[in-house]
Design a protein around this motif. Structure first.
Motif, PDB file in Angstrom:
ATOM      1  N   VAL A 335       0.802  -1.033   0.098  1.00 13.62           N
ATOM      2  CA  VAL A 335       0.011  -0.071   0.092  1.00 13.62           C
ATOM      3  C   VAL A 335       0.789   1.348  -0.031  1.00 13.62           C
ATOM      4  CG1 VAL A 335      -1.435   1.369   1.404  1.00 13.62           C
ATOM      5  CG2 VAL A 335      -2.291  -1.053   0.944  1.00 13.62           C
ATOM      6  N   VAL A 336       1.711   1.147   0.805  1.00 13.58           N
ATOM      7  CA  VAL A 336       2.830   2.634   0.992  1.00 13.58           C
ATOM      8  C   VAL A 336       3.506   2.614  -0.464  1.00 13.58           C
ATOM      9  CG1 VAL A 336       2.945   2.735   3.445  1.00 13.58           C
ATOM     10  CG2 VAL A 336       4.630   1.569   2.256  1.00 13.58           C
ATOM     11  N   ALA A 337       3.935   1.595  -1.100  1.00 14.94           N
ATOM     12  CA  ALA A 337       4.635   1.717  -2.114  1.00 14.94           C
ATOM     13  C   ALA A 337       3.752   2.005  -3.358  1.00 14.94           C
ATOM     14  CB  ALA A 337       5.057   0.249  -2.594  1.00 14.94           C
ATOM     15  N   TRP A 338       2.509   1.663  -3.270  1.00 12.44           N
ATOM     16  CA  TRP A 338       1.556   2.168  -4.419  1.00 12.44           C
ATOM     17  C   TRP A 338       1.472   3.551  -4.070  1.00 12.44           C
ATOM     18  CZ3 TRP A 338      -1.125   0.175  -8.204  1.00 12.44           C
ATOM     19  CH2 TRP A 338      -2.330   1.065  -8.848  1.00 12.44           C
ATOM     20  N   LYS A 339       1.558   4.242  -2.963  1.00 11.95           N
ATOM     21  CA  LYS A 339       1.469   5.769  -2.708  1.00 11.95           C
ATOM     22  C   LYS A 339       2.850   6.393  -3.041  1.00 11.95           C
ATOM     23  CE  LYS A 339      -1.907   5.286   0.978  1.00 11.95           C
ATOM     24  NZ  LYS A 339      -2.510   5.541   2.375  1.00 11.95           N
ATOM     25  N   ASP A 340       3.941   5.502  -3.356  1.00  8.07           N
ATOM     26  CA  ASP A 340       5.122   6.000  -3.830  1.00  8.07           C
ATOM     27  C   ASP A 340       6.137   6.553  -2.520  1.00  8.07           C
ATOM     28  OD1 ASP A 340       7.498   6.706  -5.510  1.00  8.07           O
ATOM     29  OD2 ASP A 340       6.765   8.622  -5.896  1.00  8.07           O
TER      30      ASP A 340
END
Length: 443
Positions: A335-340
């Motif tokens: 999830v945090v990777a999706w948000k960069d």
């Protein structure tokens, strides 16, 4: 605004609706008991002035908010089912599967409570706590297995958890981020520090394996020498982990503080706090106890699963158990990777691996020493080589401080190859110590 339109309109500035629509929709269905928006001038019942009304309603409200924090919590029905199956001693396969499924939502609740507890502590400490309590499942399962003398389960679970984080979780993070942008960047220095520590951890496993091969024809007590080496190495690794914590939280905290790097950019994106420190702590304690009970029945059924299904203990410990234990971390990191927010994603994935390698595994060696179980750092040579090669691959992928979806696919591909190899790897397979001995010891 007409009276007829009022129920369908959203209140302006209601950040909670945007941040947690599941909680809002579910809680609002409870009426006054769980209403987040309130009930006219009186407000929700969990904020009532009367203590005898406020306390029980607040408990129900927080419980409902916790249960609706993640869709995976629907699997919580397996928790009582798994405990009942274990108590009644039904078919071992059913006990294993039901408790296996029960641990998934419990791991998610551990992650949720940890995030709520770390809302006010910043991303650095929050990421550390997430990795710490995210590893609670593996630690509990391993302690239970260690007490039962299942050393192979403990070793394979530890190694599997590390491989799961540095290959599966990190690979999914790279893919999640790469799906939205051509290339993502992260703190090269932090990633390099973590990967270097992983290389040290790999070395701590290679040395006992090669020493064991070298002592094959020696008159000395091989097992005792390996035990002494393992316990001494475990103490050194624990000291290194403490120094790493000081490095991360004190002396070089600015390197790890993702919030200061993002300041001025997206400062308004602050996660809402649902549970306070006390409810979050209570949640952590209760969930940890439930994990311990489910883990007891899960580990107790493994022998029967191995006999009936033909699946090796190594595969169960190295692939199946880590996937369950890392489920919450996996979702959080993606999830945090999706948000960069790649620094935070790297911190969760690699940070969790570091805790397993430098803290949990050495701790289990020391715990085994205390309770009389000969837990060592001498893993099977095949497992040690796989671990070393995995660390090598990850070091190459993160050394430039950039990532893309292709690198994520490389990590996933490597993990699938390893899982397939251990699926066909029997428990009674001979060690490759003879080959190593031939390379290092003169005939």
């Amino acid at each position: 605004m007409s009276d007829g339109d009022a129920p369908n309109d959203r209140p302006s500035g209601d950040g909670a609706d945007e941040q947690s629509p599941l909680i809002t929709r579910a809680a609002s269905s409870l009426g006054n008991m769980g209403s987040i928006r309130g009930n006219g001038d009186k407000g929700p019942l969990y904020k009532d002035d009367r203590a005898w009304v406020r306390w029980p309603m607040n408990f129900l409200h927080l419980t409902w908010a916790t249960l609706t924090s993640n869709y995976v919590n629907v699997l919580l029905v397996f928790v009582p089912a798994g405990i009942i199956c274990g108590i009644l001693k039904v078919n071992p396969t059913a006990v294993f599967i039901v408790n296996f499924l029960a641990i998934v939502p419990l791991a998610a609740l551990l992650s949720f409570a940890t995030e709520e507890l770390s809302v006010k502590l910043g991303q650095t400490v929050g990421g550390l706590m997430n990795a710490t309590f995210g590893n609670a499942v593996e630690l509990i399962v391993s302690v239970v297995a260690l007490q039962k003398g299942e050393i192979r389960i403990v070793q394979s679970s530890m190694l599997g958890s590390i491989l799961s984080n540095i290959l599966l979780v990190l690979g999914c993070c790279f893919i999640a981020s790469g799906a939205r942008r051509p290339e993502s960047t992260f703190n090269e220095t932090v990633a390099s520090t973590m990967s270097s520590l992983m290389a040290v951890a790999a070395t701590s496993l290679i040395i006992p394996a090669t020493l064991y091969a070298s002592l094959t024809k020696s008159q000395a007590s091989t097992d005792m020498n390996i035990l002494i080496l393992s316990r001494g190495t475990a103490i050194i690794l624990l000291i290194l982990y403490c120094l790493y914590l000081y490095f991360q939280l004190k002396s070089h905290a600015k390197l790890f503080d993702a919030e200061t790097q993002d300041e001025g950019g997206e400062g308004e994106e602050k996660e809402p706090e649902i549970l306070g420190p006390v409810p979050a702590s209570v949640c952590l304690v209760l969930v940890t106890l439930l994990v311990a009970v489910c883990a007891e029945y899960l580990v107790g059924s493994i022998d029967s699963i191995v006999e009936t299904s033909g699946i090796s203990k190594t595969f169960i410990g190295l692939v199946l158990l880590p996937i369950v234990g890392n489920a919450a971390e996996h979702v959080t990191a993606c999830v945090v990777a999706w948000k960069d927010k790649m620094d935070l994603a790297i911190g969760v994935a690699l940070g969790s691996s570091l805790q397993i390698a430098l803290f949990v595994t050495p701790f289990l060696v020391i715990l085994g020493w205390i309770i009389g179980q000969e837990m060592t750092l001498r893993f099977q040579s095949f497992e040690t080589v796989v671990f070393f090669l995995s660390v090598l691959v990850v070091n190459y992928l993160i050394q430039d401080g950039k990532s893309n979806y292709l690198e994520g696919c490389m990590c996933l591909g490597t993990y699938i190859i390893i899982a397939l190899a251990f699926y066909v790897y029997p428990d009674d397979a001979g060690d490759i110590g003879g080959l190593v001995k031939g390379l290092f010891v003169s005939q």
